[in-house]
Design a protein around this motif. Structure first.
Motif, PDB file in Angstrom:
ATOM      1  N   GLN A  74       0.837  -1.205   0.000  1.00 49.67           N
ATOM      2  CA  GLN A  74       0.000   0.000   0.000  1.00 49.67           C
ATOM      3  C   GLN A  74       0.865   1.246   0.000  1.00 49.67           C
ATOM      4  OE1 GLN A  74      -3.404   0.382   2.643  1.00 49.67           O
ATOM      5  NE2 GLN A  74      -3.228  -1.805   3.106  1.00 49.67           N
ATOM      6  N   ALA A  75       1.917   1.194   0.813  1.00 51.25           N
ATOM      7  CA  ALA A  75       2.790   2.367   0.909  1.00 51.25           C
ATOM      8  C   ALA A  75       3.356   2.717  -0.457  1.00 51.25           C
ATOM      9  CB  ALA A  75       3.913   2.088   1.894  1.00 51.25           C
ATOM     10  N   VAL A  76       3.746   1.684  -1.169  1.00 51.19           N
ATOM     11  CA  VAL A  76       4.287   1.923  -2.509  1.00 51.19           C
ATOM     12  C   VAL A  76       3.199   2.472  -3.426  1.00 51.19           C
ATOM     13  CG1 VAL A  76       5.265   0.802  -4.535  1.00 51.19           C
ATOM     14  CG2 VAL A  76       6.073   0.206  -2.274  1.00 51.19           C
ATOM     15  N   TYR A  77       2.037   1.952  -3.279  1.00 50.58           N
ATOM     16  CA  TYR A  77       0.905   2.450  -4.071  1.00 50.58           C
ATOM     17  C   TYR A  77       0.731   3.948  -3.856  1.00 50.58           C
ATOM     18  CZ  TYR A  77      -1.402  -1.689  -6.055  1.00 50.58           C
ATOM     19  OH  TYR A  77      -1.724  -2.779  -6.807  1.00 50.58           O
ATOM     20  N   VAL A  78       0.686   4.341  -2.596  1.00 48.44           N
ATOM     21  CA  VAL A  78       0.411   5.749  -2.282  1.00 48.44           C
ATOM     22  C   VAL A  78       1.499   6.635  -2.861  1.00 48.44           C
ATOM     23  CG1 VAL A  78       0.233   7.399  -0.404  1.00 48.44           C
ATOM     24  CG2 VAL A  78      -0.915   5.195  -0.238  1.00 48.44           C
ATOM     25  N   GLN A  79       2.717   6.230  -2.605  1.00 48.44           N
ATOM     26  CA  GLN A  79       3.845   7.038  -3.064  1.00 48.44           C
ATOM     27  C   GLN A  79       3.822   7.176  -4.585  1.00 48.44           C
ATOM     28  OE1 GLN A  79       5.925   8.409  -0.972  1.00 48.44           O
ATOM     29  NE2 GLN A  79       7.462   9.231  -2.365  1.00 48.44           N
ATOM     30  N   ASN A  80       3.528   6.061  -5.247  1.00 48.88           N
ATOM     31  CA  ASN A  80       3.583   6.108  -6.703  1.00 48.88           C
ATOM     32  C   ASN A  80       2.347   6.748  -7.311  1.00 48.88           C
ATOM     33  OD1 ASN A  80       6.165   4.861  -7.726  1.00 48.88           O
ATOM     34  ND2 ASN A  80       5.540   3.474  -6.090  1.00 48.88           N
ATOM     35  N   ALA A  81       1.272   6.746  -6.540  1.00 46.67           N
ATOM     36  CA  ALA A  81       0.110   7.506  -6.995  1.00 46.67           C
ATOM     37  C   ALA A  81       0.503   8.971  -7.114  1.00 46.67           C
ATOM     38  CB  ALA A  81      -1.042   7.339  -6.005  1.00 46.67           C
ATOM     39  N   ALA A  82       1.305   9.415  -6.170  1.00 44.07           N
ATOM     40  CA  ALA A  82       1.766  10.805  -6.220  1.00 44.07           C
ATOM     41  C   ALA A  82       2.606  11.043  -7.456  1.00 44.07           C
ATOM     42  CB  ALA A  82       2.559  11.127  -4.962  1.00 44.07           C
ATOM     43  N   LYS A  83       3.453  10.076  -7.802  1.00 44.84           N
ATOM     44  CA  LYS A  83       4.274  10.228  -9.002  1.00 44.84           C
ATOM     45  C   LYS A  83       3.379  10.323 -10.240  1.00 44.84           C
ATOM     46  CE  LYS A  83       8.136   7.475  -7.223  1.00 44.84           C
ATOM     47  NZ  LYS A  83       8.786   6.174  -7.385  1.00 44.84           N
ATOM     48  N   LEU A  84       2.402   9.439 -10.269  1.00 47.78           N
ATOM     49  CA  LEU A  84       1.488   9.450 -11.413  1.00 47.78           C
ATOM     50  C   LEU A  84       0.749  10.782 -11.499  1.00 47.78           C
ATOM     51  CD1 LEU A  84      -0.083   5.884 -11.378  1.00 47.78           C
ATOM     52  CD2 LEU A  84       1.344   6.906 -13.140  1.00 47.78           C
ATOM     53  N   PHE A  85       0.378  11.246 -10.345  1.00 48.72           N
ATOM     54  CA  PHE A  85      -0.332  12.527 -10.290  1.00 48.72           C
ATOM     55  C   PHE A  85       0.488  13.628 -10.956  1.00 48.72           C
ATOM     56  CE2 PHE A  85      -1.251  16.382  -7.627  1.00 48.72           C
ATOM     57  CZ  PHE A  85      -2.474  16.674  -8.207  1.00 48.72           C
ATOM     58  N   SER A  86       1.760  13.631 -10.618  1.00 46.49           N
ATOM     59  CA  SER A  86       2.612  14.679 -11.198  1.00 46.49           C
ATOM     60  C   SER A  86       2.697  14.523 -12.712  1.00 46.49           C
ATOM     61  CB  SER A  86       3.998  14.653 -10.561  1.00 46.49           C
ATOM     62  OG  SER A  86       4.808  13.692 -11.187  1.00 46.49           O
ATOM     63  N   THR A  87       2.713  13.267 -13.174  1.00 41.53           N
ATOM     64  CA  THR A  87       2.756  13.054 -14.621  1.00 41.53           C
ATOM     65  C   THR A  87       1.476  13.556 -15.283  1.00 41.53           C
ATOM     66  OG1 THR A  87       3.870  11.016 -14.054  1.00 41.53           O
ATOM     67  CG2 THR A  87       3.358  11.355 -16.372  1.00 41.53           C
ATOM     68  N   VAL A  88       0.370  13.236 -14.648  1.00 44.53           N
ATOM     69  CA  VAL A  88      -0.914  13.666 -15.216  1.00 44.53           C
ATOM     70  C   VAL A  88      -0.959  15.178 -15.299  1.00 44.53           C
ATOM     71  CG1 VAL A  88      -3.406  13.697 -14.843  1.00 44.53           C
ATOM     72  CG2 VAL A  88      -2.094  11.604 -14.408  1.00 44.53           C
ATOM     73  N   LEU A  89      -0.502  15.787 -14.225  1.00 43.81           N
ATOM     74  CA  LEU A  89      -0.520  17.255 -14.213  1.00 43.81           C
ATOM     75  C   LEU A  89       0.275  17.809 -15.382  1.00 43.81           C
ATOM     76  CD1 LEU A  89      -0.130  18.440 -10.517  1.00 43.81           C
ATOM     77  CD2 LEU A  89      -2.163  18.409 -11.965  1.00 43.81           C
ATOM     78  N   ARG A  90       1.458  17.231 -15.555  1.00 41.41           N
ATOM     79  CA  ARG A  90       2.321  17.752 -16.592  1.00 41.41           C
ATOM     80  C   ARG A  90       1.703  17.586 -17.977  1.00 41.41           C
ATOM     81  NH1 ARG A  90       8.327  15.988 -16.027  1.00 41.41           N
ATOM     82  NH2 ARG A  90       7.232  14.053 -16.419  1.00 41.41           N
TER      83      ARG A  90
END
Lengths: 162, 1261
Positions: free
Chosen positions: B519-535
């Motif tokens: 789960q921890a990895v999920y959360v952290q990587n969700a944030a990474k994905l979020f930044s990609t989506v934003l960009r």
């Protein structure tokens, strides 16, 4: 080293168990069960070696077994034993039993487990092979039985004639 | 009293015996437990009675119940009672019961010590036997300590039946009480040559068991075992010995060379498959040990492989299995020879026997090439689908991954294919190896840059279908894969086609059921994905999508904020706040993508698994020193941070993961199995369930009927590895065509370790990878220390038995048994006198010798062996050394007084040399090239020396002036040690030399002087009888002549004959003239001018009763034959009144021995000499020699001018040199009044004669 010698029948009922390392009774039963489980599901014409169960020892150990009629003879050994040598030893063991009980069958083992132990003690001691010569084994077993008889004769007992 | 007995007997009428009990149990199948519990109650009653027969019967029944799983330890005391019965019948029952249920924790066991001791010394051999058998099962450290001495005594029992049991049980004693090994070892060794084959076999058994764990300590026994191997006919013993040799050969390559021939012979001759198999196995071990040094053993390899092929092809499954097992050993060193049997091995993969398939799998590892990898893996994947039982399937899985990832993905040409294989493997239900797959995914995605686009797409797919993997929490081993998937999608999110969808998949509520670290990895990587989506969206006008994403996160993250897992909670709340803030900014139309993606900028590099460990310690940093004083209370119990971040480094996480998870999983699985086995309602699931892959989200809660399909259904979008196989073939076809056109314009790039790929067969060179593959090598710190850490298990009981035994009781440099090492003996008055042989040994040995620890010695040996290469240098030294010695050597010229004897008696002969067993072994090993007429034998020398030289060439030159800084600390210190030792050694030797100067002694026949001076006899043994070399020349009533002949080292053609003239008469003897009849070969040297037949005047006169010595020099030409010269002594007898002329004839016997000169020899020079291979050998056997070994040696030394090079126990190597420089080497061994002498000399006839003379010497005594 031989870690354990087990004899059980086709239904997994133990007929003799000899562990050369200490385990609690529960673990022993579990080992017997697991070994039976492993051995019994094997076909007749597959090899007689089995990479060990989880319970006895580690990866160094092997189960070497033979199946005679209703009985499984299983030796759990480590890598210092020769696989084919142990198979021969099982053969010697069974032949010795056959000689001592005169046409051995499962019932002999059921009712005279102590005698089986005594025979085994002349072959394997503390996990190491003591004697592989059948005649020598039988000589020693007979001598001891004779001694036992002479004792019973001298000292007692009303029970004998029952 | 009588009444009591009768009463007891009557009681017993109603007892059940074992048979009744068994029968009863069989008759009560329904309520077995209840029946047994009543039986146990009865037994308890019986045990309370005084009658021992009743008790024994009860104990017998208990033994049976124990087998059925009942704890009978409560009756331990009664068992002891039965054990101590005087009747064999009961005793046997007692001991059997004890052997079944006693263990180290049984407290009554300490009560048995005296009883067992009594039984051991019982006159009845079966009492002893039963006690030994029992003891072998329940011996404790205390029992071992207390009884070790008694058992040792039994090793020399008259009955072989007892001897063999006593020998065997010693192993158990050693295990429990390691201190007993050294004192007991000499006797154990003795038993190797016991006349009874059973005892011999037991001794072999024990030593093999010991040597298996610590082989190096038993290397010196190799000659003995070799002898047994060539002489024994007992297959059981042979197998043990051959197995032992398999363990020894890696330590001594020369041994291997010696073994090959006899083993090959056995292979050809034996009919016993078991023996054949073990021989093949050991030959393989030999070949492995030789593979570094010897190029030409292809014949042996071929023989092995050929024999193994026969085994594998045999219809007997057992042989097939063993053949494969042995084959896998060859594979490691000689893969080529195995590869030619690929057909056979692939065939075995289809065998119905699982054990055989597993063995064949092991072999596959070496079978793969770039060409066939895909094919083989496809085959394995089919097996995975068909496999029953998780063990085999897991094994397949690990093998697939092993095969593919071996040597840095050497054989993989198409990583897309590999990723899809990994993805397919995730469908395995119930595997334990989820983390293994995960780490492979991570590794490949990180290190192969070209594959990231593909990998990310696959991982997104996996995340989307996560519910399929996590369907059953019991089987969550596989959900580890999601960890990898989430991380890859996050880290390489720029490659994602639809990051939004993946993000959505990662934030589903179901995720909350995953393990915390995932789960921890999920959360952290969700944030990474979020930044990609934003960009992605910020550049475009579509700001709506970006805002939607923020909204999604804000909606979903609270689920994780509530997680019980701290890590998840912390990350989730951080990111939630961040997103909320970003949302605010977004609403103000501020561009944030840049800042957000800065959070995750930078790329992670793969780090080697051991990189952290290998960071060198900087200078001046002492890691062991306290920085601050340690706190008094231990705070280590505080929770340790779980280091989730560390896990993001792919390789790092693997090993630790594996350990923890495997253990835990195994435990759980066990528990589960147990539970299932006991639960009649549990229906075992068919192993092929869940093979179906479904794509409909939301249906997972609907019970699905499991469809057993042999071909897994395709998931749309998920690639099938099979298709790659076809593609790859097509591609290769095309490439081949292209290549012909382009004519090798392409240069294939190789990276890192991938260069090893060169070793593949030529045709493989043609296969180019489908992608441009950039396999990033793992990072290592600068100055990484080269180290390999294969630590032994500290809990291994055999570690305690790693005891050096070579210097035990041996002649030269032995470490005597210290007081603390003696076996405890009973302190009984009577026993105090009867201390064992070992007692008293070594008490008189000077402290100095004690200090030579075994370690030191071993090192020296190693040193010596290793340094053989640079022994040229050493040799020079030695030569110099020898010169010194030579100069000091007493040059015995014919003259003067006989040497005084007093000084000699003081010399307690010092150790001659330091590595006794080494050169003994060398002696034995050196005969290898002489004996077997191999092809190489044409060149006489190289065989023996090249082995060790080549294999040790890499060893650091310990003579190097300064240890280099780079070298590890340990090496440094050991080097220093070695140097020191060498110096010491040299010093010692010099001392010895001085003392040894007495080697030719001039005795008066009546001198009675003790001559135990000879090197090699250091034990405080019984003094030697007086010896004299002077033998009678002639005698009459006036005069007696005794003579001795010594070679003259200064002149190779001269010998000196010393003659002692003794006046036996009452008269004065004068004008003595000594004359011999010269032969062609030997001439008396006469003064210049004297004629060839003139006599020599004896330069003194003899008053009555006086004796004196004169010396005469003879020149000899050939010294290889003994010779006799006739001679006459003429003299005048002068009495008071008259004087008469008298004459005495004599025969001067020049033995070959008299041409030998005692010359000291260092063991290493000795070894070199033997190795040189130009010595001829011969041997001698003396029966019925009834004298202590040291006397025997002393005699040989004294009468035949030998010196002991080294002595171990009942074995000694000796050396002498003739005046003409022939080397004579002896190896003297004794056992049971039989002395065998193996000798070598460069002049066979001289040797033969010397041996004859030695024989003569001993036949006289």
């Amino acid at each position: 080293m031989i870690k354990a010698i087990l004899i059980f029948n086709n239904h997994g009922k133990p007929r003799l168990s000899k562990f050369y390392e200490h385990y609690t009774e529960d673990t022993e039963q579990q080992i017997i069960r697991e070994t039976f489980h492993l051995v019994s599901k094997r076909d007749e014409n597959v090899c007689n070696f089995l990479e060990g169960g989880m319970l006895i020892g580690g990866s160094d150990n092997k189960l070497i077994y033979r199946h005679y009629a209703t009985l499984y003879f299983v030796f759990c050994v480590d890598s210092s034993e020769s696989e084919l040598g142990i198979l021969d030893l099982i053969q010697v063991f069974v032949e010795t039993l056959d000689k001592c009980f005169e046409n051995v069958c499962e019932l002999d083992l059921i009712f005279h487990v102590d005698k089986v132990h005594n025979i085994l003690a002349e072959m394997v001691m503390g996990g190491m092979v003591l004697e592989t010569n059948m005649n020598e084994i039988i000589t020693q077993v007979d001598a001891q039985n004779k001694m036992e008889k002479s004792e019973t004769f001298i000292f007692q007992s009303p029970r004998q004639d029952r | 009293m009588a009444l009591k007995i009768v009463k007891g007997s009557i009681d017993r009428m109603f007892d059940k015996n074992l048979q009744d009990l068994v029968r009863g149990i069989r008759n009560h199948k329904e309520d077995e437990a209840k029946y047994i519990s009543t039986c146990i109650d009865e037994i308890k009653q019986e045990l309370k009675q005084d009658n021992i027969a009743v008790k024994a019967n009860a104990v017998c029944k208990l033994t049976y119940l124990q087998m059925l799983g009942y704890d009978v330890s409560w009756a331990a005391f009664n068992i002891v009672e039965v054990m101590s019965s005087s009747k064999f019948t009961y005793k046997r029952i007692g001991y059997l019961a004890a052997s079944q249920c006693f263990h180290e924790g049984t407290d009554v066991i300490m009560l048995t010590t005296n009883q067992i001791r009594k039984d051991l010394s019982s006159p009845n051999q079966y009492d002893t036997g039963v006690a030994l058998t029992g003891l072998s099962c329940f011996v404790t450290p205390d029992l071992a300590r207390d009884l070790a001495n008694d058992i040792m005594t039994l090793m020399s029992h008259t009955k072989p039946y007892i001897r063999k049991k006593a020998v065997l049980i010693m192993y158990k004693v050693f295990l429990k009480y390691p201190e007993s090994l050294r004192p007991a070892f000499p006797r154990l060794k003795e038993k190797l040559e016991d006349p009874d084959p059973g005892v011999q076999s037991a001794a072999v058994n024990v030593i093999c068991e010991l040597a298996r764990r610590n082989p190096k300590n038993y290397l010196s026994l190799a000659p003995l075992f070799f002898k047994l191997m060539t002489s024994s006919t007992n297959n059981w013993v042979l197998i043990k010995i051959i197995k032992l040799f398999g363990a020894l050969t890696p330590l001594e390559p020369r041994l291997g060379k010696k073994l090959i021939e006899p083993l090959t012979n056995l292979i050809h001759s034996t009919s016993a498959m078991s023996l054949l198999y073990e021989c093949v196995n050991t030959v393989i071990a030999v070949l492995i040990s030789l593979s570094s040094g010897m190029p030409n053993h292809s014949a042996s390899i071929q023989l092995c492989v050929q024999k193994l092929r026969i085994l594998i092809e045999d219809s007997d499954q057992n042989l097939k299995y063993l053949g494969l097992l042995a084959m896998s050993k060859i594979l490691k060193t000689h893969p080529k020879s195995v590869q030619s049997h690929k057909d056979l091995i692939l065939q075995c993969l289809d065998d119905k026997d699982e054990s055989i398939r597993l063995r064949a799998l092991d072999l596959l590892y070496g079978m793969v090439s770039k060409k066939n990898l895909m094919e083989i893996v496809k085959k394995l994947m089919l097996h995975v689908d068909k496999a029953e039982g998780t063990t085999y399937r897991d094994e397949l899985l690990t093998k697939i991954i092993d095969i593919c990832s071996q040597s840095n993905y050497q054989y993989i040409t198409n990583f897309e294919w590999y990723i899809s294989i990994l993805v397919e493997l995730t469908r395995l239900e119930g595997t334990r190896h989820g983390h293994l797959i995960a780490s492979q995914m991570l590794d490949v995605a990180i290190r192969v840059k070209a594959i990231r686009v593909f990998a990310v797409a696959q991982m997104a797919m996996l995340l989307d279908n996560a519910h399929l993997l996590t369907g059953n929490m019991q089987r969550n081993g596989i959900c580890e894969v999601l960890y990898a998937a989430a991380w890859i999608c996050g880290e390489f999110s720029e490659h994602l086609e639809d990051p939004m969808q993946t993000l959505e998949a990662m934030l589903r509520p179901k995720v909350a059921t995953l393990p915390g670290h995932i789960q921890a990895v999920y959360v952290q990587n969700a944030a990474k994905l979020f930044s990609t989506v934003l960009r992605k969206h910020e550049g475009s006008t579509d700001s709506q999508a970006a805002q939607e994403t923020s909204q999604l996160l804000i909606e979903r993250l609270p689920l994780f904020v509530q997680s019980a897992n701290l890590e998840v909670q912390e990350r989730a709340s951080c990111i939630l706040q961040l997103v909320k803030y970003i949302q605010k900014l977004q609403q103000k139309d501020v561009e944030v993508a840049e800042e957000v993606s800065a959070l995750f900028a930078g790329e992670l590099n793969p780090v080697a698994p051991k990189a952290q460990k290998k960071v060198p310690v900087p200078d001046g940093l002492d890691l062991d020193a306290w920085i601050n004083e340690p706190p008094s209370e231990s705070e280590s119990e505080d929770e340790k941070p779980k280091a989730v971040f560390a896990k993001e480094e792919p390789k790092h996480s693997r090993p630790r993961h594996t350990e923890v998870d495997e253990k835990e999983l195994a435990r759980r699985r066990e528990a589960r199995k147990q539970e299932q086995a006991n639960n009649p309602f549990y229906i075992k699931s068919s192993p092929s369930s869940q093979k179906v892959y479904q794509d409909a989200p939301g249906v997972e809660h609907i019970p699905v009927v499991q469809i057993d399909l042999s071909v897994p259904l395709k998931v749309p979008g998920l690639p099938m590895s099979d298709q790659y196989l076809k593609l790859e073939e097509e591609r290769r076809q095309k490439e081949k065509a292209d290549k012909k056109k382009k004519e090798k314009k392409k240069k294939r790039e190789k990276h890192g370790k991938g260069k090893r790929a060169d070793s593949g067969p030529e045709s493989e060179e043609d296969i180019t990878p489908a992608h441009h593959v950039d396999i990033v090598t793992e990072e290592m710190p600068e100055n990484a220390l080269p180290s390999d850490d294969d630590d032994k298990d500290p809990n291994d009981p055999h570690k305690a038995l790693d005891i050096d035994l070579d210097n035990l009781l041996s002649g030269t440099n032995y470490r005597p048994l210290a007081d603390s090492e003696k076996l405890p003996v009973r302190t009984h008055r009577s026993e105090a006198l009867k201390s064992p042989v070992e007692e008293g040994d070594g008490e008189q040995i000077p402290q100095e010798t004690k200090k030579r620890s075994s370690k030191e010695k071993k090192e020296k040996k190693k040193d010596k062996d290793k340094d053989r290469k640079k022994s040229k240098e050493e040799k020079k030294k030695k030569k110099k050394h020898k010169h010194d010695v030579d100069e000091d050597e007493p040059v015995e010229l014919p003259s003067e007084e006989p040497v005084q004897l007093e000084d000699t008696s003081e010399v307690a002969a010092p150790p001659t040399s330091t590595s006794a067993e080494a050169s003994d072994l060398d002696f034995w090993l050196s005969s290898a090239p002489v004996a077997p007429p191999t092809k190489e034998a044409t060149t006489p020398d190289p065989a023996p020396s090249s082995g060790p030289e080549t294999s040790l060439a890499a060893a650091p030159d310990s003579e190097a002036d300064e240890p280099k800084d780079v070298e590890p600390e340990e090496a440094k210190s050991s080097k220093h040690k070695k140097k020191k030792q060498k110096k010491e050694k040299e010093k010692d030797e010099k001392k010895e030399k001085k003392k040894k100067r007495h080697h030719h002694h001039h005795h008066h026949g009546d001198g009675g002087g003790e001559d135990s001076v000879q090197n090699g006899t250091m034990e405080e043994e019984e003094p030697l009888p007086p010896m004299s070399n002077y033998c009678l020349l002639a005698e009459n009533s006036y005069i007696k002549m005794v003579y001795d002949i010594q070679g003259n080292l200064q002149d190779g053609s001269q010998v000196v004959v010393s003659v002692i003239f003794e006046n036996k008469s009452d008269s004065f003897l004068k004008s003595m003239e000594f004359n011999v009849l010269d032969s062609l070969n030997s001439k008396l040297q006469r003064p210049d001018g004297a004629g060839p037949h003139d006599g020599l005047v004896v330069p003194f006169q003899l008053p009555p009763g006086v004796s004196n010595e004169a010396r005469f020099v003879f020149s000899v030409q050939s010294i290889v034959m003994p010779q006799k010269l006739k001679g006459t002594l003429t003299f005048i007898v002068k009495s008071e009144d008259s004087s008469t002329h008298e004459k005495l004839d004599f025969k001067l016997h020049f033995t070959c021995t008299s041409y030998l000169i005692t010359t000291p020899c260092y063991s290493d020079a000795y070894a070199k000499l033997l190795e040189s291979g130009d010595l001829k050998s011969s041997s001698l056997r003396l029966e019925g020699v009834n004298m202590p070994f040291h006397h025997l040696l002393a005699r040989i030394c004294f009468h035949h001018h030998f010196s002991v090079v080294e002595r171990i126990d009942s074995c000694a190597s000796m050396y002498s040199r003739s005046i003409q420089g022939h080397h004579v080497c002896l190896l003297v061994k004794t056992a049971d009044q039989t002395v065998s002498i193996d000798a070598k000399c460069d002049e066979p006839s001289l040797l033969g004669n010397v041996l004859d003379e030695i024989k003569q010497t001993f036949s006289q005594c």
